[in-house]
Design an enzyme around this catalytic site. Structure first.
Site, short mmCIF file in Angstrom:
data_model
loop_
_atom_site.label_atom_id
_atom_site.label_comp_id
_atom_site.label_asym_id
_atom_site.label_seq_id
_atom_site.Cartn_x
_atom_site.Cartn_y
_atom_site.Cartn_z
N HIS A 141 31.76 15.14 -31.07
CA HIS A 141 30.18 14.97 -31.18
C HIS A 141 29.87 13.53 -31.20
O HIS A 141 28.82 13.27 -31.58
CB HIS A 141 29.47 15.95 -32.04
CG HIS A 141 29.73 17.52 -31.30
ND1 HIS A 141 28.92 17.86 -30.13
CD2 HIS A 141 30.72 18.42 -31.56
CE1 HIS A 141 29.41 19.15 -29.90
NE2 HIS A 141 30.55 19.50 -30.70
N SER A 174 29.69 20.08 -36.09
CA SER A 174 29.25 20.60 -34.57
C SER A 174 27.79 21.52 -34.82
O SER A 174 27.01 21.61 -33.94
CB SER A 174 30.47 21.22 -33.61
OG SER A 174 30.80 22.45 -34.44
N LYS A 187 32.12 16.07 -23.62
CA LYS A 187 30.71 15.72 -24.28
C LYS A 187 30.05 14.69 -23.65
O LYS A 187 29.58 14.71 -22.51
CB LYS A 187 30.96 16.03 -25.70
CG LYS A 187 31.61 17.37 -26.10
CD LYS A 187 31.47 17.65 -27.43
CE LYS A 187 31.94 19.05 -27.70
NZ LYS A 187 33.08 19.48 -27.08
#
Ligand code: WAQ
Ligand code: MG
Length: 640
Positions: free
Chosen positions: A461, A433, A491
Site C-alpha cells: 500500500h 493495510s 494495487k
C-alpha cells in the site's frame, strides 16, 4: 507489556509427591485474589490433602505472545483405543520408537514436571530426572476475562502449556495424560498437527498421568530450551473454546459436512458472514453492483491505472504476442521477455540491484519469509501485519514473536532478549493495510542492522502512494533500503502479482529457495506487461501520486469538519466504529446511498475494532469525497 503483570505459580505436594500445580499471569491488582484462588485449589485437590503448598509471585521478563495451537478433538471409547491413536498421531508426526516412548511414560507418573526426551536416541535430557522439566510462567491472554482460577480448567491450562512447549526451541512433540483420577483425557501436540485431544486415554479412577516433551536438536541447545520452558513468560492468544472443537459429540457424531454447516451458521449469526459480489464495470472509481451505480471507496487501484489505455493496451498486446498463460513455472518454460523486462524495471524504480516477481503478493510474502527463516530461527512481526505476512511467518516454522504495533522500543527489547538462534528476520508492513499508518523505517532499519536481523517491509500500500514520486518509504524518509523490499503489482500498479526488490544475492537466493516462486506457474505475460506499462505511466506522471495523497488529506479534513475522527499517512482512511454489526449496518446504509465503503471486521481486524475502511484514488473528485464524507458523518453520528 510486562508492566504491572505478575506470574503467579502454585504447586502442592504431599510427602514430596506432586499433587497439583498451576500458572497465571495477571495484573498486580488481581494478584491477591488469584493467590487466594490458587491456594484454595491446592487445598481441595482430588489427589489428596497437601502438606506443602507453594505460591510464588514473580515479575516476568519480556512476555512473548503466541497464538494457541489449533485444537482437534478425537473421541475414543477405551484407553486402548486412545493410546493407539496417540501412537498413530506421533508416528504421523515423524516420531519413531513409539513403543519405547510409551513404555518410558510410566516413569513420568512420579514426576512433578515433564520428561524431556531426545526424540531419536530416547536419551533423558532433564538435569533433574526425579523432578523433570516444568513449563511455567504462562497464561491465556484472556484468562482474566474468563474468570476464576479456583477450579482447574484442564483443557484451557493444557492448551496454554502445549502451545508454549511447541514453541520452545527444538521441541517437536508432546504427549500428555492427565494425572487426575477423574479426568481421563490426554493429548498429543506438535506444531504440525496442533493440539490433538484424545477423550479417553486411561481408566476412570486411575491416578497415573504425566508428560513427555520430545526434543530434536543439538545437545548444547538444551539449556536454552529448558530456559524457555521454565522462565520465558508466554501469553497464549485465541485459545479456541471447546465448543468450537466439537467436544461432547461422542454420542451422535455429526457428519463432516454437518460440522461445516453448523460452523458456518454460527459465523453468519455473529455478523461475520462473507460473500463475493459482482462488480459489473471496469476497475475504476465507479462501479455497478446488482444494477446499482456506486462510487468506489474501497479500491486498491489508487492511481486509476488498471483501466488506463496504455496499461490495458500493453496487457492485450502481450497476451496476443506471448499467450494468455505462461504455460509453466518460472524455472521451466514460464519465463518470457515481459517477466525479465518488468523485473529490471522494478529494480530501477526501487533503486535496487535486482527484483523477482511472484504470481501474487501473498505468495511473495509466504515464499520470501519461508526462504529466509525456518525452524530454530526467529521471526519478529508487527501485530498489525497483513495476513500474508502472518501466514508466511507461521509456515516458515520459525519461532514467531509478535511485537506491539510500530513500537520500535518493544522490537528492540525483544531482539535484545533473544537467546541463541540461527537467524532473525524482522518483518513489517510499510503502510498498514487496515490502519493506513506508516512504519518508522529509519529506526526499524537501525535496530535490524544493530541486531544483525534481516529487515523486510511490505510496500503493497506504499508503492505509488508514499514518497514524492511514489517509490515508497525509502523515498519518503530519504533512508537506506531494507534487505527485502516486497510489494505488489495489484494495487497502485493496476495489474496483478507480487515482487521482491533487493540485492542480486537476495534475488538469487529466492530464485533457489522460495517455494511459492519455484512451485507455481509463472504469471502470464499480460500481467507483467501491464505492470511494466503502469510503472512507466507512474514515472511520467508523478502528479498522480500527489493527487491521491491530497485527496486522502482532503477527505480526512472533511470528516474532521463533520466531527468524524480519522487519520492517515497513505491512501487508506480508517473510520473506527467498534461493533461488527454496527459497522456492517453503516456500510449497508452508505451503499444504499451509492457509496461503496466496506466494513472491515474480525478476523481481518481485532474483535470490537470493526471499522469502515475508505481507500482514496487519484481519480476521485473533491465533489465525490465531500459527498462521501457527508454521508459517512450522517451515519456515524446516527449510531452514537
Ligand atoms: N510442566 C511440565 N509438566 C507438567 C506441568 C508443567 N507445568 N504440569 C503438569 N505436568 C506433568 C505432571 O507430571 C503431571 O502429573 C502431568 O503433567 C499431568 O498434569 O481436555 O490435566 O495437570 O484437552 O494433570 C489434558 C487434556 C489434561 C485436557 C492434562 O494435566 C483437554 C492435565 P495435569
Ligand atoms: Mg493433574
Amino acid at each position: 507489556m510486562a508492566e504491572g503483570l505478575y506470574c503467579v505459580k502454585m504447586r502442592a505436594s504431599q510427602e514430596g509427591r506432586h499433587i497439583s500445580g498451576a500458572e497465571r499471569i495477571v495484573p498486580s491488582a488481581a494478584v491477591p485474589s488469584v493467590v487466594a484462588q490458587l491456594a484454595a485449589r491446592a487445598l481441595k485437590h482430588s489427589k489428596g490433602v497437601p502438606d506443602f503448598v507453594n505460591v510464588k509471585v514473580e515479575r516476568p521478563g519480556e512476555i512473548v505472545r503466541l497464538k494457541a495451537l489449533p485444537v482437534a478433538t478425537n473421541v475414543t471409547r477405551t484407553p486402548a483405543e486412545g493410546r493407539a491413536l496417540a501412537a498413530d498421531l506421533l508416528r504421523g508426526a515423524g516420531i519413531g520408537r513409539i513403543d519405547e516412548i510409551m513404555a518410558l511414560f510410566r516413569e513420568t507418573y512420579s514426576m512433578r514436571g515433564a520428561m524431556l526426551l531426545d526424540a531419536d536416541t530416547l536419551e533423558r535430557l532433564e538435569p533433574d530426572r526425579a523432578r523433570g522439566v516444568r513449563a511455567t510462567c504462562m497464561d491465556a491472554a484472556d484468562s482474566i476475562a474468563k474468570g476464576s482460577a479456583a477450579d482447574k480448567n484442564h483443557y484451557a491450562e493444557a492448551i496454554v502449556l502445549a502451545t508454549k512447549v511447541q514453541h520452545a526451541p527444538g521441541i517437536v512433540a508432546e504427549i500428555c495424560v492427565s494425572d487426575d483420577p477423574d479426568y481421563v483425557t490426554g493429548y498429543v501436540a506438535t506444531r504440525g498437527i496442533g493440539y490433538q485431544r484424545i477423550t479417553v486415554v486411561k481408566e476412570k479412577g486411575d491416578p497415573s498421568g504425566g508428560r513427555i516433551f520430545l526434543y530434536r536438536g543439538p545437545r548444547e541447545q538444551v539449556p536454552e530450551t529448558i530456559r524457555f520452558l521454565e522462565q520465558q513468560a508466554v501469553m497464549v492468544e485465541d485459545v479456541p473454546s471447546l465448543d468450537m472443537c466439537h467436544v461432547g459429540r461422542a454420542r451422535a457424531r455429526p457428519s463432516r459436512m454437518d460440522i461445516l454447516a453448523d460452523e458456518l451458521a454460527a459465523v453468519e449469526a455473529a455478523g461475520l458472514g462473507r460473500r463475493c459480489q459482482v462488480s459489473d464495470a471496469p476497475t475504476g472509481p465507479t462501479t455497478v453492483i446488482d444494477g446499482k451505480p456506486l462510487l468506489v471507496l474501497s479500491s486498491n487501484d489508487y492511481l486509476d491505472l488498471a483501466r488506463d489505455s496504455r496499461v490495458t493496451a500493453a496487457a492485450a498486446e502481450a497476451a496476443r504476442r506471448w499467450g494468455a498463460g505462461s504455460g509453466g513455472a518460472r524455472l521451466t518454460t514460464g519465463t518470457q521477455p515481459p517477466h525479465v523486462a518488468l523485473e529490471a524495471h522494478l529494480a530501477r524504480f526501487k533503486g535496487t540491484e535486482a527484483a523477482l516477481t511472484y504470481a501474487t503478493g501473498y505468495m511473495a510474502n509466504v515464499g520470501t519469509i519461508g526462504a529466509l527463516v525456518g525452524k530454530g530461527d526467529v521471526v519478529l512481526s508487527d501485530e498489525l501485519n497483513h495476513a500474508s505476512i502472518i501466514d508466511g511467518c507461521r509456515l516458515s516454522g520459525a519461532t514467531v514473536m509478535v511485537y506491539r504495533h510500530n513500537d520500535m522500543d518493544d522490537l528492540e527489547r525483544r531482539l535484545a532478549g533473544l537467546g541463541v538462534c540461527r537467524r532473525r528476520l524482522v518483518v513489517s508492513d510499510a503502510v498498514f493495510s487496515m490502519d493506513g499508518d506508516m512504519l518508522d523505517l529509519p529506526r526499524f532499519l537501525e535496530i535490524c542492522h544493530r541486531h544483525d536481523a534481516f529487515s523486510m517491509i511490505d510496500e503493497a500500500h506504499a508503492t505509488g502512494v508514499v514518497g514524492a514520486t511514489g517509490r515508497g518509504l525509502c523515498e519518503h524518509f530519504g533512508c537506506g533500503h531494507p534487505d527485502v523490499l516486497m510489494g505488489t503489482l495489484s494495487k497502485a500498479l493496476g495489474s496483478e502479482g507480487g515482487y521482491v526488490c533487493g540485492t542480486k544475492l537476495l534475488v538469487d537466493w529466492l530464485r533457489n529457495r522460495s517455494r511459492s516462486f519455484i512451485f507455481s506457474t509463472a504469471p502470464g505475460a499480460s500481467a507483467m506487461a501491464a505492470a511494466d506499462a503502469a510503472l512507466s505511466v507512474l514515472e511520467a506522471e508523478p502528479e498522480r501520486v500527489a493527487r491521491v495523497r491530497e485527496n486522502a488529506a482532503f477527505l480526512v479534513e472533511e470528516l474532521a469538519r463533520l466531527g468524524v475522527k480519522a487519520a492517515t499517512q497513505s491512501a487508506i482512511v480508517p473510520i473506527l466504529v467498534g461493533d461488527e454489526r454496527w459497522a456492517v449496518r453503516m456500510a449497508e446504509s452508505l451503499r444504499a446511498e451509492g457509496f461503496l465503503v466496506p466494513a472491515i471486521r474480525y478476523p481481518t481486524v481485532a474483535r470490537g475494532a470493526a471499522r469502515l475502511r475508505v481507500a482514496v484514488m487519484s481519480a476521485h473528485t473533491r465533489a465525490d469525497l465531500s459527498l462521501a464524507a457527508a454521508a459517512i458523518a450522517r451515519h456515524y453520528s446516527g449510531g452514537e
